[in-house]
Design a protein around this motif. Structure first.
Motif, PDB file in Angstrom:
ATOM      1  N   ASP A 151       0.811  -1.222   0.000  1.00 21.55           N
ATOM      2  CA  ASP A 151       0.000   0.000   0.000  1.00 21.55           C
ATOM      3  C   ASP A 151       0.842   1.270   0.000  1.00 21.55           C
ATOM      4  O   ASP A 151       0.297   2.378  -0.004  1.00 21.55           O
ATOM      5  N   ASP A 193      -1.707   5.890 -12.454  1.00 17.47           N
ATOM      6  CA  ASP A 193      -3.014   6.167 -13.044  1.00 17.47           C
ATOM      7  C   ASP A 193      -2.946   7.480 -13.831  1.00 17.47           C
ATOM      8  O   ASP A 193      -3.210   8.559 -13.292  1.00 17.47           O
ATOM      9  N   ARG A 201       2.429   3.628  -5.182  1.00 16.67           N
ATOM     10  CA  ARG A 201       1.330   4.299  -5.861  1.00 16.67           C
ATOM     11  C   ARG A 201       1.009   3.640  -7.199  1.00 16.67           C
ATOM     12  O   ARG A 201       1.894   3.117  -7.867  1.00 16.67           O
ATOM     13  N   GLU A 202      -0.258   3.730  -7.571  1.00 10.16           N
ATOM     14  CA  GLU A 202      -0.674   3.240  -8.881  1.00 10.16           C
ATOM     15  C   GLU A 202      -0.338   4.292  -9.943  1.00 10.16           C
ATOM     16  O   GLU A 202      -0.495   5.491  -9.709  1.00 10.16           O
TER      17      GLU A 202
END
Length: 300
Positions: free
Chosen positions: A167, A173, A170-171
């Motif tokens: 977690d 995106d 970071r993604e």
């Protein structure tokens, strides 16, 4: 080097006492904040924003700020009951293929040195792990923080690399990922040619921190009281007309650069050309790997 932690690798029923060392160091130029007029150091006081009074370290606690702006104050007693392992162990959880661990998880690298009584089991696990081609997934508590880590072999020594938790990554995106961007076959072919023209064996000694060297030169010049010569600015190249032209020009430049390097390598004092470094043999070549000098290969 100076060890920063002592503990043991816990591998099944085998315990290997080890010392932990930082494997890397930041080679940066450090500065202090000073008064511009006289160069005196600037100091900061710990001041309470409520009454403006200076606060001693013994009266400082940790605070967690809520979205409302309210502060939750935590004391040493609150941290005492947390489930952080106090045992100085590196617990081996499992073994996985190296390729399964994405490098984005890696945080910091450490060397592990065995204590005198742990040298034989250390070498045994080291050789077994190196022969397997795998890495060990371990768990360790360092500096009041529990971390996952990998254990691998480098130069005959265990390297422990602490990892981020899932977690904490970071993604990616980004809007362009949802766009339908068309790449022409000719462009892809030219990009592949560019990659092939720039292939080579990685040698980290070929690269240097030019900014740090220039900054150190400025500092040295200040010390010696001489003028600092500014390097000439490189002329900017005109942008290519399109992507394909840029790729084609890049391929040509890469080939020219490799040709110049090869020419320099070939010209020695005796004029003899140097042989290019041999590529590593694949695992299926049947070539037997010789053990490194100084390593013990005795089994338990």
């Amino acid at each position: 080097m100076r060890s920063i932690w002592k503990g043991a690798i816990s591998f099944g029923l085998v315990t290997i006492p080890v010392k932990l060392y930082s494997a890397t160091e930041q080679r940066d130029v450090s500065f202090h904040q000073v008064h511009r007029e006289d160069g005196a150091r600037i100091k900061y006081k710990r001041v309470c924003t409520a009454d403006g009074e200076e606060v001693s370290y013994s009266d400082i606690a940790k605070g967690y700020e809520l979205p409302s702006g309210e502060m939750v104050v935590l004391t040493d007693e609150d941290f005492a009951d947390l489930p952080l392992s106090s045992s100085r162990r590196i617990d081996v959880l499992q073994f996985v293929e190296r390729e399964e661990v994405d490098p984005i998880y890696f945080a910091k690298s450490y060397y592990l040195e065995p204590d005198a009584q742990g040298a034989k089991p250390y070498v045994l696990l080291r050789d077994a792990l190196e022969n397997s081609g795998q890495v060990a997934i371990v768990k360790i508590a360092l500096r009041q923080r529990e971390s996952l880590a990998t254990l691998r072999v480098r130069g005959g020594v265990f390297v422990l690399e602490t990892m981020l938790w899932p977690d904490e990554v970071r993604e990616a995106d980004f809007p362009f990922l949802d766009e339908d961007i068309e790449v022409r076959k000719q462009e892809l072919s030219m990009a592949t040619s560019l990659i092939e023209s720039m292939e080579g064996e990685f040698d980290p000694t070929e690269y240097k921190d030019a900014y740090r060297e220039a900054l150190q030169a400025v500092i040295d010049a200040k010390i010696e009281g001489r003028e600092v010569a500014r390097p000439a600015e490189e002329a900017e190249e005109a942008p290519a007309a399109d992507l394909l032209s840029a790729l084609r020009a890049s391929v040509e430049a890469a080939k020219k650069s490799r040709g110049e390097k090869a020419g320099k390598a070939a010209s020695g004092k005796d004029g003899a050309a140097k042989k290019p470094a041999a590529r590593k043999a694949s695992s299926g070549s049947g070539t037997k790997k010789e053990p490194a000098k100084g390593r013990s290969r005795k089994s338990a």
